[in-house]
Design a protein around this motif. Sequence first.
Motif, PDB file in Angstrom:
ATOM      1  N   LEU A   1     -14.829 -94.561  13.686  1.00  0.00           N
ATOM      2  CA  LEU A   1     -15.419 -95.664  13.682  1.00  0.00           C
ATOM      3  C   LEU A   1     -14.849 -96.725  14.985  1.00  0.00           C
ATOM      4  N   GLU A   2     -13.792 -96.501  15.388  1.00  0.00           N
ATOM      5  CA  GLU A   2     -13.167 -97.033  16.497  1.00  0.00           C
ATOM      6  C   GLU A   2     -13.751 -96.605  17.681  1.00  0.00           C
ATOM      7  N   ASN A   3     -14.384 -95.363  17.820  1.00  0.00           N
ATOM      8  CA  ASN A   3     -14.999 -95.002  18.913  1.00  0.00           C
ATOM      9  C   ASN A   3     -16.202 -95.577  19.136  1.00  0.00           C
ATOM     10  N   ALA A   4     -16.999 -95.734  18.014  1.00  0.00           N
ATOM     11  CA  ALA A   4     -18.170 -96.532  17.890  1.00  0.00           C
ATOM     12  C   ALA A   4     -18.258 -97.805  18.368  1.00  0.00           C
ATOM     13  N   ILE A   5     -17.204 -98.416  17.904  1.00  0.00           N
ATOM     14  CA  ILE A   5     -16.822 -99.811  18.329  1.00  0.00           C
ATOM     15  C   ILE A   5     -16.525-100.010  19.785  1.00  0.00           C
ATOM     16  N   LYS A   6     -15.711 -99.151  20.399  1.00  0.00           N
ATOM     17  CA  LYS A   6     -15.308 -98.924  21.878  1.00  0.00           C
ATOM     18  C   LYS A   6     -16.642 -99.023  22.712  1.00  0.00           C
ATOM     19  N   TYR A   7     -17.602 -98.343  22.316  1.00  0.00           N
ATOM     20  CA  TYR A   7     -18.821 -97.784  23.179  1.00  0.00           C
ATOM     21  C   TYR A   7     -20.180 -98.618  22.705  1.00  0.00           C
ATOM     22  N   SER A   8     -19.954 -99.942  22.055  1.00  0.00           N
ATOM     23  CA  SER A   8     -21.009-100.731  21.341  1.00  0.00           C
ATOM     24  C   SER A   8     -20.977-101.836  22.285  1.00  0.00           C
ATOM     25  N   SER A   9     -21.931-102.202  22.357  1.00  0.00           N
ATOM     26  CA  SER A   9     -22.268-103.835  22.948  1.00  0.00           C
ATOM     27  C   SER A   9     -21.732-104.749  21.973  1.00  0.00           C
ATOM     28  N   LYS A  10     -21.663-106.016  22.574  1.00  0.00           N
ATOM     29  CA  LYS A  10     -21.426-107.117  21.703  1.00  0.00           C
ATOM     30  C   LYS A  10     -22.274-108.012  21.285  1.00  0.00           C
ATOM     31  N   PRO A  11     -22.735-108.174  20.107  1.00  0.00           N
ATOM     32  CA  PRO A  11     -21.866-107.748  18.842  1.00  0.00           C
ATOM     33  C   PRO A  11     -22.435-106.379  18.551  1.00  0.00           C
ATOM     34  N   PRO A  12     -21.401-105.551  17.847  1.00  0.00           N
ATOM     35  CA  PRO A  12     -21.632-104.118  17.622  1.00  0.00           C
ATOM     36  C   PRO A  12     -22.752-103.767  16.435  1.00  0.00           C
ATOM     37  N   ASN A  13     -23.388-103.022  16.492  1.00  0.00           N
ATOM     38  CA  ASN A  13     -24.361-102.492  15.533  1.00  0.00           C
ATOM     39  C   ASN A  13     -23.995-101.162  14.624  1.00  0.00           C
ATOM     40  N   ILE A  14     -23.186-101.157  13.819  1.00  0.00           N
ATOM     41  CA  ILE A  14     -22.785 -99.701  13.427  1.00  0.00           C
ATOM     42  C   ILE A  14     -22.927 -99.391  12.060  1.00  0.00           C
ATOM     43  N   THR A  15     -23.529 -98.299  11.699  1.00  0.00           N
ATOM     44  CA  THR A  15     -23.837 -97.971  10.269  1.00  0.00           C
ATOM     45  C   THR A  15     -23.014 -96.629  10.098  1.00  0.00           C
ATOM     46  N   ILE A  16     -22.541 -96.742   8.717  1.00  0.00           N
ATOM     47  CA  ILE A  16     -21.644 -95.492   8.155  1.00  0.00           C
ATOM     48  C   ILE A  16     -22.608 -94.959   7.080  1.00  0.00           C
ATOM     49  N   ARG A  17     -22.974 -93.765   6.953  1.00  0.00           N
ATOM     50  CA  ARG A  17     -23.996 -93.383   6.378  1.00  0.00           C
ATOM     51  C   ARG A  17     -23.373 -91.980   5.434  1.00  0.00           C
ATOM     52  N   THR A  18     -23.511 -91.761   4.223  1.00  0.00           N
ATOM     53  CA  THR A  18     -23.301 -90.681   3.459  1.00  0.00           C
ATOM     54  C   THR A  18     -24.474 -90.020   2.655  1.00  0.00           C
ATOM     55  N   GLU A  19     -24.714 -88.766   2.869  1.00  0.00           N
ATOM     56  CA  GLU A  19     -25.732 -88.224   1.869  1.00  0.00           C
ATOM     57  C   GLU A  19     -25.432 -86.561   1.662  1.00  0.00           C
ATOM     58  N   ASN A  20     -26.153 -86.335   0.517  1.00  0.00           N
ATOM     59  CA  ASN A  20     -25.979 -84.731   0.224  1.00  0.00           C
ATOM     60  C   ASN A  20     -27.044 -84.114   0.853  1.00  0.00           C
ATOM     61  N   THR A  21     -26.768 -82.876   1.295  1.00  0.00           N
ATOM     62  CA  THR A  21     -27.690 -81.905   1.826  1.00  0.00           C
ATOM     63  C   THR A  21     -27.603 -80.768   1.377  1.00  0.00           C
ATOM     64  N   THR A  22     -28.178 -79.655   1.692  1.00  0.00           N
ATOM     65  CA  THR A  22     -28.228 -78.213   1.141  1.00  0.00           C
ATOM     66  C   THR A  22     -26.812 -77.704   1.961  1.00  0.00           C
ATOM     67  N   GLU A  23     -26.389 -78.507   3.123  1.00  0.00           N
ATOM     68  CA  GLU A  23     -25.134 -77.808   3.596  1.00  0.00           C
ATOM     69  C   GLU A  23     -23.818 -78.520   3.160  1.00  0.00           C
ATOM     70  N   GLY A  24     -24.200 -79.539   2.365  1.00  0.00           N
ATOM     71  CA  GLY A  24     -22.930 -80.372   1.812  1.00  0.00           C
ATOM     72  C   GLY A  24     -22.887 -81.857   1.942  1.00  0.00           C
ATOM     73  N   LEU A  25     -22.166 -82.678   2.024  1.00  0.00           N
ATOM     74  CA  LEU A  25     -22.015 -83.898   2.128  1.00  0.00           C
ATOM     75  C   LEU A  25     -21.857 -84.328   3.559  1.00  0.00           C
ATOM     76  N   VAL A  26     -23.161 -85.096   4.097  1.00  0.00           N
ATOM     77  CA  VAL A  26     -22.951 -85.466   5.480  1.00  0.00           C
ATOM     78  C   VAL A  26     -22.360 -86.837   5.809  1.00  0.00           C
ATOM     79  N   LEU A  27     -21.233 -87.182   6.519  1.00  0.00           N
ATOM     80  CA  LEU A  27     -20.923 -88.289   6.841  1.00  0.00           C
ATOM     81  C   LEU A  27     -21.176 -88.734   8.205  1.00  0.00           C
ATOM     82  N   SER A  28     -21.917 -89.821   8.133  1.00  0.00           N
ATOM     83  CA  SER A  28     -22.526 -90.168   9.582  1.00  0.00           C
ATOM     84  C   SER A  28     -21.916 -91.457  10.263  1.00  0.00           C
ATOM     85  N   VAL A  29     -21.527 -91.568  11.422  1.00  0.00           N
ATOM     86  CA  VAL A  29     -21.311 -93.062  11.944  1.00  0.00           C
ATOM     87  C   VAL A  29     -22.151 -93.188  13.231  1.00  0.00           C
ATOM     88  N   ILE A  30     -23.163 -94.315  13.035  1.00  0.00           N
ATOM     89  CA  ILE A  30     -24.202 -94.445  13.829  1.00  0.00           C
ATOM     90  C   ILE A  30     -24.084 -95.862  14.532  1.00  0.00           C
TER      91      ILE A  30
END
Length: 431
Positions: free
Chosen positions: A332-361
């Motif tokens: 999350l801090e990495n996403a904030i550092k490299y985002s323009s102001k104001p930041p636009n960040i999404t934290i997403r979780t989803e279940n796939t065949t590989e397991g639980l995927v945690l994404s910081v966009i």
Amino acid sequence: MIFFIFLRKNRPVLNRNTIRLLVLLGTLSITGIIAVQAYWVKRAFDLKEQQFRQTVMISLRNVANRISTLYKLSKFDNPVSQLSSDYYVCNLRIPLDADVLEHYLKEEFRKQNLNTPFEYGIYDCESEKIVYGSYIDANFEENKVSSKPLPKTDKYLNYFGVRFPSKTSYLASKLDIWLISSLITLIVTVFFGYSMFVILQQKRLSEVQRDFVNNMTHEFQTPISTIKIATDVLSQPKIFEQPERFKKYVQIIRQENSRLKTQVESVLNTARLERGKFELNIQLQEIHGLIYEVTEGTQAELEEGLKMEFNAVRSSIYADRTQLVSLIRNLLENAIKYSSKPPNITIRTENTTEGLVLSVIDKGIGIPKESIDKIFKKFYRVPTGNLHNVKGFGLGLSYVNEIAKAHKWQLKVESEVGKGSIFSVIIKQES
């Protein structure tokens, strides 16, 4: 801080010009040594080849004269011709039995100490072919039969031919001292290459250390200065008459102290990884609750710029709580550092065949393709120009990578310059 001052004072001084000069002089020296070595090895080989040719010519002339004496013919002055580097023909003037020729060849080669395999053949003028005799090894014993025919010549009416198939290796075996010196030259060359590698590696580490100390100094100075200002304000007697202001500065000190603590823990955790003292306390965790816990302190900073997309129905995983919190916070801090102001960040979780995927966009500046393979290396920071507009030590993503490895999770990065990045953690779930 004493430790980092010690590092700064004892950092080796190797500027770019010094390294270039060392590499240039070293390369010229090694190139010169190799060129001289190659020249003298070639000269020595040519000399041995010339000696070999003379020995063969003398031996075959003696054989021809002994055969002439046997048949009461006049002796030859120059009966031998060299058709190639390893093939010679000798004038006979009369037909000859192969056994007689082989006997004389062995005797003469032994006398001249010409201990190398050879094969011979006798020209048959009736069939106009060279009748193959035999292959004689270095011990002058008959061995395998060669399948390669001996060339003919129109120079003589009756003649025999001798070929030395192992001539090159025979001559090389006579260059012992030169082979040893060439081996020494090779070792020196390898040592030089390794030395240059060490020097360049040391230069890179020196630059990384310098950047790390500069970043750490900058990162520590900001909260320390803020705390100093806040304590100066709180030390004024009139501050107690302004409870809201008093509370505000206490909160500032608490926040900056927490910030310092996080920075120190980041450095200490990296040190623990290097010492191999990275132990996990694996327990069942509810990832959505941990995400809320991490993001609670950043809501004010991000305002409306943080979105949650919890699509995972099965959100329980086995992980070390402390390390999982650190992983989410660092992403999350990495996403904030490299985002323009104001930041636009999404934290997403989803279940796939590989397991639980945690994404910081994030919709930030993105990562160049040449930097994607380097972002998980310790101290590496994506270049953003000369401005110190991105804070940190370059340890966050390195630590995330180590946490993922320790849990046997998979990390994926998708990024495009100017459009943002997606950091995904694929977490295996128990079935």
